[in-house]
Design a protein around this motif. Structure first.
Motif, short mmCIF file in Angstrom:
data_model
loop_
_atom_site.label_atom_id
_atom_site.label_comp_id
_atom_site.label_asym_id
_atom_site.label_seq_id
_atom_site.Cartn_x
_atom_site.Cartn_y
_atom_site.Cartn_z
N LEU A 188 5.25 -7.71 0.63
CA LEU A 188 6.13 -8.81 0.26
C LEU A 188 7.33 -8.30 -0.54
CD1 LEU A 188 6.82 -11.81 0.18
CD2 LEU A 188 5.25 -12.05 -1.76
N GLN A 189 7.10 -7.36 -1.44
CA GLN A 189 8.19 -6.82 -2.26
C GLN A 189 9.25 -6.11 -1.44
OE1 GLN A 189 6.38 -4.38 -5.26
NE2 GLN A 189 5.59 -6.13 -6.41
N ILE A 190 8.86 -5.50 -0.32
CA ILE A 190 9.81 -4.73 0.49
C ILE A 190 10.19 -5.44 1.79
CG2 ILE A 190 9.12 -2.51 -0.49
CD1 ILE A 190 7.47 -2.03 2.08
N CYS A 191 9.76 -6.68 1.93
CA CYS A 191 10.03 -7.43 3.16
C CYS A 191 11.54 -7.65 3.33
CB CYS A 191 9.32 -8.78 3.11
SG CYS A 191 9.58 -9.80 4.57
N PRO A 192 12.08 -7.33 4.51
CA PRO A 192 13.51 -7.49 4.74
C PRO A 192 13.95 -8.94 5.00
CG PRO A 192 12.46 -6.65 6.71
CD PRO A 192 11.40 -6.71 5.66
N ASP A 193 13.02 -9.83 5.24
CA ASP A 193 13.32 -11.23 5.55
C ASP A 193 13.82 -11.95 4.30
OD1 ASP A 193 13.35 -13.88 6.39
OD2 ASP A 193 11.20 -13.98 6.80
N THR A 194 14.97 -12.60 4.40
CA THR A 194 15.54 -13.33 3.26
C THR A 194 15.63 -14.83 3.52
OG1 THR A 194 17.77 -12.94 4.07
CG2 THR A 194 16.89 -11.34 2.48
N LEU A 241 -5.12 -7.22 -0.35
CA LEU A 241 -5.54 -6.84 0.99
C LEU A 241 -4.59 -5.76 1.52
CD1 LEU A 241 -7.41 -7.52 3.44
CD2 LEU A 241 -5.67 -9.14 4.15
N VAL A 242 -5.16 -4.67 2.00
CA VAL A 242 -4.35 -3.53 2.44
C VAL A 242 -4.22 -3.55 3.96
CG1 VAL A 242 -4.19 -1.00 2.53
CG2 VAL A 242 -4.97 -2.14 0.44
N HIS A 243 -2.99 -3.46 4.42
CA HIS A 243 -2.70 -3.38 5.85
C HIS A 243 -3.28 -2.06 6.37
CE1 HIS A 243 -0.50 -3.20 9.60
NE2 HIS A 243 -0.04 -4.42 9.40
N PRO A 244 -4.12 -2.11 7.41
CA PRO A 244 -4.83 -0.89 7.83
C PRO A 244 -3.98 0.21 8.46
CG PRO A 244 -5.32 -2.70 9.32
CD PRO A 244 -4.51 -3.27 8.19
N THR A 245 -2.79 -0.11 8.93
CA THR A 245 -1.94 0.95 9.49
C THR A 245 -0.71 1.25 8.63
OG1 THR A 245 -0.75 -0.63 10.90
CG2 THR A 245 -2.66 0.48 11.87
N LEU A 246 -0.25 0.27 7.87
CA LEU A 246 0.91 0.50 6.99
C LEU A 246 0.48 1.02 5.62
CD1 LEU A 246 3.04 -2.67 7.86
CD2 LEU A 246 3.25 -0.35 8.78
N HIS A 247 -0.82 0.86 5.30
CA HIS A 247 -1.42 1.38 4.07
C HIS A 247 -0.73 0.87 2.81
CE1 HIS A 247 -3.68 3.87 6.79
NE2 HIS A 247 -2.56 4.34 7.29
N LYS A 248 -0.29 -0.39 2.86
CA LYS A 248 0.29 -1.06 1.70
C LYS A 248 -0.42 -2.40 1.54
CE LYS A 248 4.97 0.88 1.96
NZ LYS A 248 4.63 2.00 1.14
N SER A 249 -0.51 -2.85 0.29
CA SER A 249 -1.12 -4.16 0.04
C SER A 249 -0.15 -5.25 0.47
CB SER A 249 -1.45 -4.32 -1.44
OG SER A 249 -0.26 -4.47 -2.20
#
Length: 166
Positions: free
Chosen positions: A147-153, A134-142
């Motif tokens: 999830l791969q670039i999420c800063p939350d740890t 599912l692609v985020h309509p404004t961030l244009h990433k799936s």
């Protein structure tokens, strides 16, 4: 009909029962549940000095408008005992609209896609389980890419491996 993705969360009382209540209530009042993620136990986000949450994402096929779905969500949360007193505070049940079809909604009481979705691992993990492409309509990433670039740890792990019965 639109497909909406919702995040369920609970960190008070019988957390799993509150998630089940949300699923049952949404199915009766808002539309058909098309898919459910596993249930994840996650550390509290924002206000971290509280019990861990159980979180789950579901895909709902609905004929409701976003504002109508939000009204149903608030009714379900209230029926579960939720009282809105503290921002990011403990709660019996929290339901967030993550996506609503391809709609972009920016109203005082509702923003879709959820504005903090890409910053929250506890949201992206269960969402990636059922809608990785599912692609985020404004961030244009799936969702998988987010999830791969999420800063939350913060810690998150599967609490309930099977899907809850509908």
């Amino acid at each position: 009909m639109n497909n909406a993705f919702l995040l369920l969360g609970s960190n008070l009382g019988d957390r799993l029962s509150f998630l089940n209540l949300a699923i049952t209530s949404l199915q009766k009042t808002a539309g058909e549940i098309k898919n459910l993620s596993s249930v994840y136990e996650t550390a509290a986000w924002g206000n971290t000095e509280q019990q861990a949450f159980l979180n789950q994402v579901l895909e709902l096929e609905t004929s409701l408008l976003p504002e109508q779905l939000l009204a149903q969500i608030h009714h379900i949360e209230k029926a579960a005992g939720r009282v809105r007193t503290e921002h990011w505070g403990p709660r019996e049940l929290d339901i967030d609209i993550l996506f609503f079809g391809k709609l972009l909604v920016n109203m005082p009481n509702l923003a879709v896609p959820h504005p903090q979705l890409h910053l929250r691992r506890f949201t992206l993990l269960p969402l990636a389980e059922i809608a990785p492409d599912l692609v985020h309509p404004t961030l244009h990433k799936s969702v998988s890419e987010l999830l791969q670039i999420c800063p939350d740890t913060l810690e998150a792990h599967i609490y309930h491996h099977g899907k809850l019965d509908l």
